[in-house]
Design a protein around this motif. Structure first.
Motif, PDB file in Angstrom:
ATOM      1  N   CYS A 115       2.640  16.643  -2.598  1.00 38.21           N
ATOM      2  CA  CYS A 115       3.867  15.874  -2.679  1.00 38.21           C
ATOM      3  C   CYS A 115       3.724  14.836  -3.799  1.00 38.21           C
ATOM      4  O   CYS A 115       2.641  14.265  -3.988  1.00 38.21           O
ATOM      5  N   ASN A 116       4.801  14.588  -4.514  1.00 43.85           N
ATOM      6  CA  ASN A 116       4.807  13.576  -5.567  1.00 43.85           C
ATOM      7  C   ASN A 116       6.075  12.738  -5.468  1.00 43.85           C
ATOM      8  O   ASN A 116       7.169  13.288  -5.312  1.00 43.85           O
ATOM      9  N   VAL A 117       5.898  11.439  -5.571  1.00 41.78           N
ATOM     10  CA  VAL A 117       7.038  10.520  -5.441  1.00 41.78           C
ATOM     11  C   VAL A 117       6.979   9.488  -6.563  1.00 41.78           C
ATOM     12  O   VAL A 117       5.921   8.892  -6.803  1.00 41.78           O
ATOM     13  N   SER A 144       3.878   6.827 -10.348  1.00 42.52           N
ATOM     14  CA  SER A 144       3.857   8.181  -9.802  1.00 42.52           C
ATOM     15  C   SER A 144       2.766   8.255  -8.732  1.00 42.52           C
ATOM     16  O   SER A 144       1.620   7.896  -8.980  1.00 42.52           O
ATOM     17  N   ASN A 145       3.153   8.733  -7.573  1.00 39.86           N
ATOM     18  CA  ASN A 145       2.238   8.752  -6.431  1.00 39.86           C
ATOM     19  C   ASN A 145       2.053  10.181  -5.906  1.00 39.86           C
ATOM     20  O   ASN A 145       3.026  10.947  -5.836  1.00 39.86           O
ATOM     21  N   GLN A 198       0.851  -1.185   0.000  1.00 37.66           N
ATOM     22  CA  GLN A 198       0.000   0.000   0.000  1.00 37.66           C
ATOM     23  C   GLN A 198       0.884   1.231   0.000  1.00 37.66           C
ATOM     24  O   GLN A 198       1.799   1.353   0.803  1.00 37.66           O
ATOM     25  N   VAL A 199       0.594   2.142  -0.917  1.00 35.65           N
ATOM     26  CA  VAL A 199       1.367   3.362  -1.038  1.00 35.65           C
ATOM     27  C   VAL A 199       0.710   4.460  -0.225  1.00 35.65           C
ATOM     28  O   VAL A 199      -0.495   4.647  -0.275  1.00 35.65           O
ATOM     29  N   GLN A 200       1.521   5.188   0.503  1.00 33.36           N
ATOM     30  CA  GLN A 200       0.974   6.283   1.309  1.00 33.36           C
ATOM     31  C   GLN A 200       1.969   7.427   1.351  1.00 33.36           C
ATOM     32  O   GLN A 200       3.156   7.223   1.606  1.00 33.36           O
TER      33      GLN A 200
END
Length: 120
Positions: A95-97, A108-109, A1-3
Motif C-alpha cells: 500500500c502507498n499513501v 510518500s508512505n 507517527q505514520v502507519q
C-alpha cells in the motif's frame, strides 16, 4: 507517527478472488492519492492501481478489468478487489499513501507488504 496497516493477502487458486485493505493513520493535514504496488521475486516493484483523492483511477494494463481500487476518505482506507486471479499476480503487495502537511509538502508512505499467492 505514520502507519499503514495492510490486510487481506493469502493463498488462492487461479480464477479466485481476494480483497486487500489498507488503513492509514498519521499526522497529515490531508491525504492525496493512494495506491497499490506489487513486487514479485526477482522483479522490480510495479504499480498495480492508484486512486486520487477525487476518485480518478489508473491501472496497470495487466490488471485492467480484473482489479478494482476504491477508497473511503472518511476512514482513510484504500481497498483492492482482485478477481480472476492468475499465477502471474503472485507477489508481495504494498500500500502507498501520499500525505500532505499544512504547508503542502508531500510525504510518500509505504505499508509493510502483504503476500498474495495464486496457485495454478
Amino acid at each position: 507517527q505514520v502507519q499503514l496497516v495492510e490486510s487481506g493477502g493469502g493463498l488462492v487458486q487461479a480464477g479466485g478472488s481476494l480483497r486487500l485493505s489498507c488503513a492509514a493513520s498519521g499526522i497529515w493535514f490531508s491525504i492525496g492519492s493512494m495506491g497499490w504496488y506489487r513486487q514479485a521475486p526477482g522483479k522490480q516493484r510495479e504499480l498495480v492501481a492508484r486512486i486520487t483523492d477525487g476518485g480518478s483511477t489508473n491501472y496497470a494494463d495487466s490488471v485492467k478489468g480484473r482489479f478494482t481500487i476504491s477508497r473511503d476518505n472518511a476512514k482513510n482506507t484504500v481497498n483492492l478487489q482482485m478477481n480472476s486471479l492468475k499465477p502471474e499476480d503472485t507477489a508481495v503487495y504494498y500500500c502507498n499513501v501520499d500525505g500532505y502537511s499544512y504547508y503542502g509538502s508531500r510525504q510518500s508512505n509505504w505499508g509493510q507488504g502483504t503476500q498474495v499467492t495464486v496457485s495454478s
